[in-house]
Design an enzyme around this catalytic site. Structure first.
Site, short mmCIF file in Angstrom:
data_model
loop_
_atom_site.label_atom_id
_atom_site.label_comp_id
_atom_site.label_asym_id
_atom_site.label_seq_id
_atom_site.Cartn_x
_atom_site.Cartn_y
_atom_site.Cartn_z
N GLU A 165 0.87 -1.18 0.00
CA GLU A 165 0.00 0.00 0.00
C GLU A 165 0.90 1.22 0.00
O GLU A 165 1.87 1.29 0.76
CB GLU A 165 -0.90 0.02 1.24
CG GLU A 165 -1.54 1.37 1.49
CD GLU A 165 -3.04 1.43 1.21
OE1 GLU A 165 -3.50 2.46 0.70
OE2 GLU A 165 -3.71 0.45 1.51
N ASN A 223 -12.00 -2.52 -2.31
CA ASN A 223 -11.15 -2.70 -1.13
C ASN A 223 -11.92 -2.32 0.13
O ASN A 223 -12.42 -1.21 0.24
CB ASN A 223 -9.90 -1.81 -1.23
CG ASN A 223 -9.17 -1.71 0.10
OD1 ASN A 223 -8.52 -2.65 0.52
ND2 ASN A 223 -9.30 -0.57 0.78
N GLU A 224 -12.01 -3.23 1.05
CA GLU A 224 -12.52 -2.97 2.41
C GLU A 224 -13.83 -2.17 2.39
O GLU A 224 -14.02 -1.25 3.18
CB GLU A 224 -11.45 -2.24 3.22
CG GLU A 224 -11.57 -2.46 4.72
CD GLU A 224 -10.44 -1.83 5.50
OE1 GLU A 224 -10.50 -0.62 5.75
OE2 GLU A 224 -9.49 -2.54 5.85
#
Length: 659
Positions: A47, A375-376
């Site tokens: 990330e 994502n998430e």
């Protein structure tokens, strides 16, 4: 006197027999190879947080090299007659500087770049300076220097070279500078040399010695640390940055390929998130783009796992406000991005995007097998957007596995809703995230034992133990991570991929911790959590072996005195690998019966232990805690080989026994 001798004898007998009295007997069935441990089981997640890309893994040493930051001279100091223009040779990076005569023999025109918290150079190493330049009068000259602005010596510069610009048209030039000192806080200085005007665009400085020697390459020590984990999967380019604070700043992979000079910058979602650690110069140059990510995956032997936007900006920052997300009926460009990426990775050179990959220097496919979408994210906003992506990808590329997400929670209502939706949408894997405290990790040793064996597989895509009141890379938290990982390994039929997070952090530029690998501009240290990951990844085995104590899995249960354990076999050479973690604060004696394995007399061991539970590695003591190799004797029986050992408090010991 005799009474005292007798008492002493009893004491000795009690001490020598205490091992047998209190030992924990563990049984491994070496004849019953179970679930396959996937090659992707232990991986890495990249990330771009904590200056992980620019200023970190990406080898570029110049900040704002194309003057494209919204504040055009951020990272630069100008002096003399310097002008900024915006009609340069690169459409998406049009800015450049014009260095002109300062109109006095004692005046100077030029630039100084501060780098990322300074420019790190090492004594004896060469650095490649490149620039696109032109001289309107047909010729001009600049002097390029590495300088130490804080020196008490006579000269600030410690490496200097002249570069002649020989054309009125834009051309790329290259010179090399050799550092005669190691300096963590150097700067790059450019003087206009003479009176003729010179125009400069895309001012770049790289170590010659990058990872694998690539011109647009990675910082050697950081990339090597990734390779040394022996990861099975490499997830990129991030989590929240995929979404962006808004859709305009989402990560767009098509902007990250092609010539680096023409890749536009992008604002980083982490630039402004934390006001207590605020970095207004945190932009993405996109020099480390999707081609480089795929190439790096190949270089470190990991399966690439790109994650793409699902038509939503960051849900944490924008919640369920529809204006920040793409309407479901307008998702086609986002779905096309996914399909085009698969073609970029796998298409032959006759396809549009396969040809672009080949033009960048990689005619062979990257053999992409897995892709993440979103994502998430959570709840209906995500589920209704993911559905058309799954349909389109499976229709055109049925062999590509799709990773969905259960959201940011490790359990609870929204987590359960997420899993239910992923099953209904037929996602192949579900990305679970859990940044939790010590208690959670100690109580989660049986997390995956009751998961549905017929549903999607698990990708534990982001996790780390965050110590209460600490939240740094202290040793104790790493041991709890090691303990939790026995559950992942034991349930390898359900858990197919895992990755600690975050991966990187610059010691002066971090916003989130703990992190796996820390660095400044010239040095690096690997956290104890790094070595935990490495011990698992390098001793993955091929199949799970049943391992119990009193017929129960060893997962820190009541009566197991803080012990966690798992075992695998490597069918390639017959090696049995046993991992045992003592999470208690006292020494624990163990007996490990390797049932069905006979004739072995020694086991190789790898051990992590400590001098204090808050110990950690640092830049000054990078190897304070590292795995130590050793051996332990085995008792060879007719039906089993037996290990007897004592595990130090808060320790991780791995045993390797060849059949």
């Amino acid at each position: 006197m005799n009474h005292r001798l007798l008492t002493y004898a009893f004491a000795i007998t009690a001490a020598t027999s205490s091992f047998a009295q209190h030992t924990h007997v563990m049984d491994v069935n070496t004849k019953k190879a179970g679930a396959t441990v996937q090659n992707t089981m232990y991986g890495l997640f990249f990330e771009d947080i904590n200056y992980a890309a620019d200023g970190g893994l990406y080898g570029e040493l110049v900040k704002n090299r194309s003057f494209e930051f919204p504040q055009s001279f951020m990272g630069w100091q100008t002096f003399g007659n310097v002008e900024l223009k915006a009609d340069g040779p690169f459409e998406r990076c049009p800015h450049y500087v014009v260095l002109s005569d300062p109109q006095h023999v004692e005046r100077r025109t030029g630039l100084v770049n501060e780098g990322y918290f300074g420019i790190g150079v090492e004594k004896g190493e060469e650095y490649r300076f490149t620039v696109w330049a032109k001289a309107p009068k047909g010729s001009g000259r600049i002097t390029v220097q590495l300088i130490n602005p804080a020196t008490m010596g006579e000269h600030q510069d410690f490496a200097s070279v002249r570069l002649d610009v020989k054309s009125a048209e834009w051309q790329k030039y290259e010179v090399r500078l050799k550092a005669n000192q190691t300096n963590n806080k150097a700067q790059l200085r450019i003087f206009l040399d003479g009176r003729n005007t010179v125009c400069l665009e895309h001012v770049s400085l790289f170590p010659v010695n990058t990872f694998k020697g690539r011109d647009n390459g990675m910082r050697r020590d950081l990339a090597q640390a990734l390779a040394d984990v022996h990861p099975g999967v490499f997830r990129f380019p991030g989590g929240c940055i995929v979404e962006g604070t808004d859709l305009a700043t989402r990560y767009q992979w098509k902007n990250t390929i092609g010539p680096v000079e023409n890749r536009p910058i992008n604002g980083n979602r982490w630039q402004h998130t934390f006001t207590h650690r605020f970095f207004p110069d945190y932009y993405q140059s996109y020099g480390l783009g999707f081609f480089e990510y795929f190439q790096l995956s190949e270089d470190i032997g990991a399966e690439p796992l790109p994650v793409l936007n699902v038509g939503m900006s960051c849900q944490f920052q924008n919640r369920n406000n529809a204006k920040w997300h793409v309407p479901v009926n307008e998702l086609k460009p986002y779905i096309d991005d996914c399909l085009d990426l698969i073609e970029f990775a796998n298409g032959d050179t006759t396809t549009t995007w396969g040809r672009k990959r080949a033009e960048m220097g990689h005619p062979a496919p990257f053999n992409l097998k897995i892709i993440g979408v979103g994502n998430e994210q959570w709840d209906t906003l995500y589920f209704e957007r993911l559905a058309p992506f799954v349909k389109a990808i499976k229709a055109k590329h049925p062999d590509i596995m799709i990773v969905g997400t259960s959201g940011p929670d490790s359990e609870g209502k929204m987590f359960e809703i997420g899993w239910k939706a992923m099953k209904e949408l037929k996602a192949d894997l579900v990305d679970e995230h859990f940044y939790r405290n010590e208690e959670w990790f100690l109580k989660s040793g049986l997390r995956y034992d009751n998961y549905d064996r017929k549903g999607p597989k698990v990708f534990a895509g982001e996790y780390a133990c965050h110590g209460k009141g600490k939240k740094w890379n202290h040793y104790e938290a790493s041991i709890y991570e090691a303990a939790f990982m026995t559950d992942m390994e034991r349930n390898a039929d359900v858990v197919w991929m895992t990755a600690y997070a975050p991966l990187f952090a610059h010691v002066e530029g971090w916003q989130w911790r703990p992190d796996l690998i820390w660095y400044d501009n010239t040095r690096i240290f690997k956290s104890v959590s790094y070595y935990v990951q490495q011990m698992y990844a390098m001793n993955r085995g091929t199949n799970v072996l049943p391992m119990t104590m009193d017929g129960k899995f060893i997962a820190g249960r009541e009566g197991q005195d803080g012990l966690f354990a798992s075992s695998v076999v490597d069918k390639n050479d017959g090696t049995v690998i046993v991992k045992v973690i003592n999470t208690s604060k006292t020494e624990q004696p163990v007996t490990i019966n390797l049932n069905g394995l006979t004739g072995a007399t020694t086991a190789a061991t790898i051990t992590l232990s400590h001098n204090g539970p808050d110990d950690e590695n640092t830049l000054d003591q990078p190897e304070k805690i590292t795995p130590k190799n050793g051996t332990v004797s085995l008792t060879a029986g007719k039906k089993a080989s037996v290990i007897q050992d004592k595990l130090a408090p808060l320790s991780f010991r791995l045993y390797k026994v060849k059949k």
